[in-house]
Design a protein around this motif. Structure first.
Motif, PDB file in Angstrom:
ATOM      1  N   PRO A  33       7.996   6.998   4.538  1.00 47.76           N
ATOM      2  CA  PRO A  33       7.705   5.763   5.280  1.00 47.76           C
ATOM      3  C   PRO A  33       8.815   4.741   5.093  1.00 47.76           C
ATOM      4  O   PRO A  33       9.422   4.643   4.025  1.00 47.76           O
ATOM      5  CB  PRO A  33       6.387   5.278   4.648  1.00 47.76           C
ATOM      6  CG  PRO A  33       6.339   5.928   3.308  1.00 47.76           C
ATOM      7  CD  PRO A  33       7.046   7.239   3.448  1.00 47.76           C
ATOM      8  N   ARG A 439      -4.913   6.692   3.925  1.00 48.24           N
ATOM      9  CA  ARG A 439      -4.163   6.899   5.167  1.00 48.24           C
ATOM     10  C   ARG A 439      -5.057   7.464   6.259  1.00 48.24           C
ATOM     11  O   ARG A 439      -4.905   7.118   7.438  1.00 48.24           O
ATOM     12  CB  ARG A 439      -2.978   7.830   4.911  1.00 48.24           C
ATOM     13  CG  ARG A 439      -1.712   7.090   4.470  1.00 48.24           C
ATOM     14  CD  ARG A 439      -0.537   8.041   4.385  1.00 48.24           C
ATOM     15  NE  ARG A 439      -0.704   8.968   3.268  1.00 48.24           N
ATOM     16  CZ  ARG A 439      -0.239   8.742   2.060  1.00 48.24           C
ATOM     17  NH1 ARG A 439       0.416   7.619   1.805  1.00 48.24           N
ATOM     18  NH2 ARG A 439      -0.417   9.624   1.102  1.00 48.24           N
ATOM     19  N   ARG A 443      -5.013   3.125   7.095  1.00 50.85           N
ATOM     20  CA  ARG A 443      -4.180   2.194   6.362  1.00 50.85           C
ATOM     21  C   ARG A 443      -2.707   2.516   6.590  1.00 50.85           C
ATOM     22  O   ARG A 443      -2.306   3.687   6.610  1.00 50.85           O
ATOM     23  CB  ARG A 443      -4.477   2.248   4.864  1.00 50.85           C
ATOM     24  CG  ARG A 443      -5.899   1.899   4.484  1.00 50.85           C
ATOM     25  CD  ARG A 443      -6.188   0.415   4.733  1.00 50.85           C
ATOM     26  NE  ARG A 443      -7.425   0.005   4.099  1.00 50.85           N
ATOM     27  CZ  ARG A 443      -8.625   0.088   4.653  1.00 50.85           C
ATOM     28  NH1 ARG A 443      -8.737   0.603   5.877  1.00 50.85           N
ATOM     29  NH2 ARG A 443      -9.693  -0.318   4.013  1.00 50.85           N
ATOM     30  N   SER A 444      -1.891   1.504   6.740  1.00 49.92           N
ATOM     31  CA  SER A 444      -0.454   1.690   6.905  1.00 49.92           C
ATOM     32  C   SER A 444       0.170   2.074   5.570  1.00 49.92           C
ATOM     33  O   SER A 444      -0.412   1.819   4.509  1.00 49.92           O
ATOM     34  CB  SER A 444       0.197   0.403   7.419  1.00 49.92           C
ATOM     35  OG  SER A 444       0.105  -0.620   6.436  1.00 49.92           O
ATOM     36  N   PRO A 445       1.357   2.711   5.592  1.00 52.91           N
ATOM     37  CA  PRO A 445       2.001   3.074   4.320  1.00 52.91           C
ATOM     38  C   PRO A 445       2.209   1.887   3.389  1.00 52.91           C
ATOM     39  O   PRO A 445       2.037   2.001   2.182  1.00 52.91           O
ATOM     40  CB  PRO A 445       3.337   3.680   4.766  1.00 52.91           C
ATOM     41  CG  PRO A 445       3.071   4.208   6.140  1.00 52.91           C
ATOM     42  CD  PRO A 445       2.099   3.237   6.758  1.00 52.91           C
ATOM     43  N   ARG A 447       0.404  -0.835   3.252  1.00 52.68           N
ATOM     44  CA  ARG A 447      -0.888  -1.273   2.724  1.00 52.68           C
ATOM     45  C   ARG A 447      -1.392  -0.292   1.668  1.00 52.68           C
ATOM     46  O   ARG A 447      -1.995  -0.700   0.666  1.00 52.68           O
ATOM     47  CB  ARG A 447      -1.896  -1.379   3.863  1.00 52.68           C
ATOM     48  CG  ARG A 447      -3.181  -2.082   3.460  1.00 52.68           C
ATOM     49  CD  ARG A 447      -4.055  -2.368   4.643  1.00 52.68           C
ATOM     50  NE  ARG A 447      -5.315  -2.981   4.254  1.00 52.68           N
ATOM     51  CZ  ARG A 447      -6.300  -3.288   5.101  1.00 52.68           C
ATOM     52  NH1 ARG A 447      -6.142  -3.040   6.406  1.00 52.68           N
ATOM     53  NH2 ARG A 447      -7.411  -3.840   4.664  1.00 52.68           N
TER      54      ARG A 447
END
Length: 529
Positions: A33, A439, A443-445, A447
């Motif tokens: 990411p 994930r 959830r974003s990387p 976050r």
């Protein structure tokens, strides 16, 4: 105890409770990411800055001249001396670190908590202080033996701390099963416990080896020629920086080979516990008739690593008087040392976080190169890192020349591996399945990193920051070259007084340095997971 079913190995939902999880490094197919890749790449470029300086300097007079320096008989001699010293120190540190970690974390050793604190206190003793105390008491130790002794006694906690953390975080069920099958304590330790702590011991060994490669103070006082002393002599003997730069390149190659070898020994097995529920503390193994030998072993190590330096410094403090040192100057210097070390530890931890997470959770060429890049500066002598930053500041950032930020940057380059190793070990101890679940919930990387990875690894990251703070306070050669005009740290004042033979005047600064470094060292030893 690993599952042989490929479906069970791949799917956490069908893996038996308590089975070993696949390591986060098995994520070879997933792209890194950007939230991790970009800051990790910046940290790698930052750590590789001294190599740019070495490339310019070592080739300044052409490749042929640089090769002549590298192929010289003197270079081969320095290489053999450095490798031999590192091999002895690493071997001794493994014996001390692993044995003490097992005694304090896995047995019914009386006073285990107190011993765990005592055996981390050598982190507070700079190598040049240890060398000075032993040399002043036993002048015949000068040379290889004295260098190996001094470096071992100050560096074995680099093995002890990660191995202790691994033992306290490991599931004790495997050892209990081994004992229930009739295996004795020694057989269980060799066949079950030791494989579990092997990655931690290997990581600590790399730090010890890099510490030996880059040490300047102890080998200088012991008058034993290694690469660092040879480079320093070359810099002082001539205005031509090419020979010293070429020798420094050899150190970089040694570092790359060492880190690559350590990476291959890790294997692909994870150390994270994946069973449900809270992990049980291990039942201490009874020492029985080995209790007294174990106490004697711990007492001997504490005596030679901690009491000996303190006793010598106490003697010099008693010999000195109020005319040999200024209390106001001592307090002012101590405050400066704390501030600079704190800034260095903060920057280093910030740079190490993305690199450590990538090293623990991803596998592939990019992750491998990022991790190796972080280790590049640690094997370089502080004087080489300092001169590379001076070169950079004079040419591209002149306002930073002889300013505090440049010194803080030098600390980050030198000690980035300390924080990276602690972060990687801490992330490996946390189950990667929790991040996968986050994930899968969208959830974003970034976050996931902020809400899952960092909180779970926070104790280990904090321990790495404390360790970095200690080594920043003790750093000498880079501080000598990069400190702002008129600024002194405890290390530079100690070195100045020792260089002139004013041992009584140097003793207060040495005592203050050990006292201040002992506080985070005490907290590291007291921390129990």
């Amino acid at each position: 105890m690993h599952s042989t079913d490929p479906v069970a190995a791949a799917d956490p939902a069908v893996r038996p409770a308590g089975a070993t999880a696949p390591a986060g490094r098995l994520r070879a197919g997933r792209r890194l990411p950007a939230a991790l890749l970009v800051p990790a790449a910046l940290a790698a470029v930052f750590a590789l800055l001294p190599l740019g300086y070495l490339a310019v300097r070592s080739l300044e007079r052409g490749p042929a001249f640089a090769w002549d320096v590298v192929a010289d008989e003197r270079t081969a001699q320095l290489l053999g001396r450095s490798l031999g010293l590192a091999a002895v120190v690493v071997s001794a540190s493994l014996v001390l670190g692993v044995s003490l970690a097992w005694l304090t974390a896995r047995t019914d050793l009386p006073g285990a908590r107190a011993w765990s604190v005592l055996v981390t206190l050598p982190l507070a003793v700079p190598s040049y202080v240890a060398a000075f105390t032993w040399l002043s008491a036993f002048p015949g130790l000068a040379g290889f033996g004295g260098s190996a002794l001094a470096l071992t006694l100050v560096s074995f906690p680099y093995v002890y701390l990660p191995v202790t953390a691994a033992l306290r975080g490991a599931d004790p069920a495997l050892e209990e099963v081994s004992r229930s099958l009739g295996n004795g304590p020694l057989r269980t330790f060799l066949r079950v416990t030791l494989p579990q702590v092997r990655p931690a011991a290997a990581g600590g060994s790399v730090l010890v080896a890099l510490y030996v490669f880059s040490d300047f103070g102890a080998v200088s006082l012991m008058r034993y020629d290694t690469f660092t002393r040879g480079i320093y002599t070359s810099y002082r003997a001539s205005f031509d920086r090419t020979p010293a730069a070429a020798l420094s390149v050899v150190l970089v190659v040694m570092t790359i080979l060492l880190v690559a070898a350590e990476a291959r020994t890790r294997g692909r097995a994870g150390q994270a516990r994946t069973g449900t529920g809270t992990a049980r503390p291990a039942v201490p193994a009874p020492l029985g008739r080995w209790r007294m030998p174990a106490l004697t072993w711990c007492t001997t190590v504490a005596a030679v690593a901690v009491l000996m330096p303190l006793a010598t410094l106490g003697y010099w403090l008693a010999v000195g008087n109020s005319a040999t040192w200024d209390p106001a100057a001592l307090f002012d210097t101590a405050g400066t040392t704390l501030g600079v070390a704190a800034a260095g530890a903060a920057l280093t931890t910030l740079l190490a976080l993305p690199v450590g997470v990538i090293a623990a959770r991803h596998r592939g060429r990019t992750a491998y190169l990022l991790e190796q890049s972080a280790y590049a500066g640690h094997a370089l002598p502080g004087i080489t890192v300092a001169l590379s930053l001076v070169f950079f500041a004079v040419r591209y950032a002149e306002p930073l020349y002889q300013e505090l930020p440049l010194l803080v940057c030098a600390y980050a380059v030198l000690f980035l591996p300390v924080s990276v190793a602690a972060t990687r070990a801490a992330v490996l101890q946390s189950p990667p399945v929790l991040e996968d679940v986050a994930r899968s919930l969208g959830r974003s990387p970034l976050r996931v990193l902020r809400e899952i990875t960092v909180p779970l690894a926070a104790p280990g990251v904090a321990a790495g920051a404390a360790l970095t703070f200690v080594v920043c306070m003790k750093e000498l050669p880079a501080t000598l070259l990069l400190r702002p005009t008129g600024m002194d740290t405890l290390a530079t004042r100690l070195w100045t007084e020792t260089g002139t033979g004013s041992f009584a005047a140097a003793a207060p600064y040495a005592a203050a340095l050990i006292l201040l470094a002992a506080i985070p060292s005490y907290l590291l030893g007291r921390h129990r997971t």
